[in-house]
Design an enzyme around this catalytic site. Structure first.
Site, PDB file in Angstrom:
ATOM      1  CG  HIS A   1      -1.891  -0.930   1.104  1.00  0.00           C
ATOM      2  ND1 HIS A   1      -2.737  -1.049   0.330  1.00  0.00           N
ATOM      3  CD2 HIS A   1      -2.240  -2.306   1.614  1.00  0.00           C
ATOM      4  CE1 HIS A   1      -4.088  -1.423   0.793  1.00  0.00           C
ATOM      5  NE2 HIS A   1      -3.594  -2.569   1.585  1.00  0.00           N
ATOM      6  N   PRO A   2       0.078   2.537  -0.788  1.00  0.00           N
ATOM      7  CG  PRO A   2      -0.865   3.761  -1.860  1.00  0.00           C
ATOM      8  CD  PRO A   2      -0.537   2.321  -1.576  1.00  0.00           C
TER       9      PRO A   2
ATOM     10  CG  PHE B   1      -2.963   4.958   9.525  1.00  0.00           C
ATOM     11  CD1 PHE B   1      -3.141   4.351  10.476  1.00  0.00           C
ATOM     12  CD2 PHE B   1      -3.525   5.950   9.135  1.00  0.00           C
ATOM     13  CE1 PHE B   1      -4.264   4.326  11.249  1.00  0.00           C
ATOM     14  CE2 PHE B   1      -4.579   6.048   8.814  1.00  0.00           C
ATOM     15  CZ  PHE B   1      -5.039   5.365  10.818  1.00  0.00           C
TER      16      PHE B   1
ATOM     17  CD  GLU C   1      -9.356   0.781  -2.497  1.00  0.00           C
ATOM     18  OE1 GLU C   1      -9.233  -0.073  -2.567  1.00  0.00           O
ATOM     19  OE2 GLU C   1      -8.139   0.682  -2.081  1.00  0.00           O
TER      20      GLU C   1
ATOM     21  CB  ILE D   1      -8.328   3.761   7.490  1.00  0.00           C
ATOM     22  CG1 ILE D   1      -8.629   3.942   7.858  1.00  0.00           C
ATOM     23  CG2 ILE D   1      -7.090   5.169   6.482  1.00  0.00           C
ATOM     24  CD1 ILE D   1      -8.977   5.347   8.953  1.00  0.00           C
TER      25      ILE D   1
ATOM     26  CB  ALA E   1      -8.902   5.293   2.264  1.00  0.00           C
TER      27      ALA E   1
END
Lengths: 173, 173
Positions: free
Chosen positions: B63-64, B114, B83, B116, B118
Site C-alpha cells: 500500500h502507498p 497506517f 479509494e 485504513i 479510506a
C-alpha cells in the site's frame, strides 16, 4: 538486524536475553536496574509496548528449533542448550524425529520457529503442546510465541543478574 | 515476495486485491467463484487463517501511504487512488502535511504503513483515526491493520467481479 559488532557490551548482554535489537538497545538505555524485579518490569514494557512486530520476528529467528542445536556458540546458544536440557535428556530417537517433523510443519504454517519456554519440560510435553497449538490462527500463535519469548527472557535476565552478582560480591560494593 | 512475472493472470488479479502472494495463489486455486459472496467468504478464510504474519506484512507493504501516490501504475495503485479520492478532495495543503507527519510517526512506531479503508472518508476523519490508533500496542495495531486490509480487499473483489461481469454479459454465457 543491526550488525552485532556495532553494539555495546551491555546491549549484547540484553540481546542474549531476547534477540530483538530494539529490545537490547532500550534495555541498555534503561539500565542499570536496582534489582531483577525492575529489570523484568522494564523488559515487559519494552517487549509488549515498544518492540514492533518486525522486532518480534527478529527475536523469534534468533532461536534454534527445539531439539536442534544452534550453530552459534554465543551466550544465547549456551542458555538455549541449558533450557532444553530436560527435553533432550527425556527424548528418544523417534521422539526427536517426531518433534523435528512437527517443528517443520509448524514453521511452514506460521513462518517462524515453534517457541516455548522449554525449561524443565520433557520432550513429550513439548510435542503435545506443539500439536495443541498447531491448529491456531497465525495471529494467535504469533501472540503465544511472544508470551513464551517473554518467559524465556525473564529466565535469562535472572541468569544475567546472578552472573553479575557473582562478579561483584556484595561485600565489595 | 515472489516475482510477479511468474504469476498467472488470475493470481495477479487477486494480488491487486490484496498484496500477499499466498493470498493470491490460494484465491486463484479456489476460483472460479459462483458469486462475489463466495469469493469474499474464501478470501476471509485465507486471509485470517492461512496467510501467516509475514504474508500480512507483505500485503501491508503493497500500500502507498495515505495521501501519497504510489509510484506504480498497476491495478492496485489505480484502485488505491480511487479509494482515497474523498480524502484527497477534502484535504487542504496543511492537512496533507499533518497527515504525512503522522503517517511517518506511525510507520516509525509500528514498522508498517497506517492502513485504513479510506473509501468515502475525508482526510480529517483519516487523521483523527490515525491519532486515535497511534497509542495502541504494536500487536493490537497489527490486527487492526489486518481488519482494514480485509475491508479494502472486499471492495476490490467487488470491483473485480463487476469488471468480469461487464466483460462477459449474462446473455452470452
Amino acid at each position: 538486524m543491526e550488525a552485532e559488532s556495532t553494539m555495546s557490551a551491555s546491549e549484547l548482554e540484553y540481546l542474549a536475553c531476547c534477540g530483538s535489537t530494539k529490545f537490547a538497545k532500550e534495555m541498555a538505555m534503561a539500565s542499570p536496574f536496582p534489582s531483577l524485579k525492575e529489570a523484568i518490569t522494564a523488559a515487559r514494557d519494552i517487549w509488549f509496548n515498544k518492540v514492533d512486530v518486525n522486532g518480534w520476528l527478529e527475536a523469534f529467528s534468533a532461536h534454534p528449533q527445539i531439539g536442534e542445536r544452534s550453530r552459534k556458540v554465543d551466550t544465547s546458544a549456551q542458555w538455549s542448550k541449558g533450557e532444553q536440557s530436560t527435553a533432550l535428556a527425556t527424548a528418544t530417537g523417534s521422539g526427536l524425529q517426531e518433534l523435528a517433523e512437527w517443528n517443520s510443519k509448524y514453521r511452514q504454517k506460521f513462518g517462524f520457529v515453534f517457541l516455548i519456554c522449554a525449561s524443565g519440560r520433557s520432550s513429550a510435553e513439548i510435542l503435545s503442546e506443539l500439536k495443541r497449538r498447531y491448529p491456531n490462527r497465525p495471529i494467535i500463535e504469533f501472540e503465544n510465541a511472544a508470551q513464551e519469548q517473554m518467559k524465556v527472557t525473564e529466565l535469562r535476565l535472572a541468569k544475567l543478574f546472578s552472573t553479575k552478582e557473582k562478579a561483584v560480591p556484595s561485600g565489595e560494593h
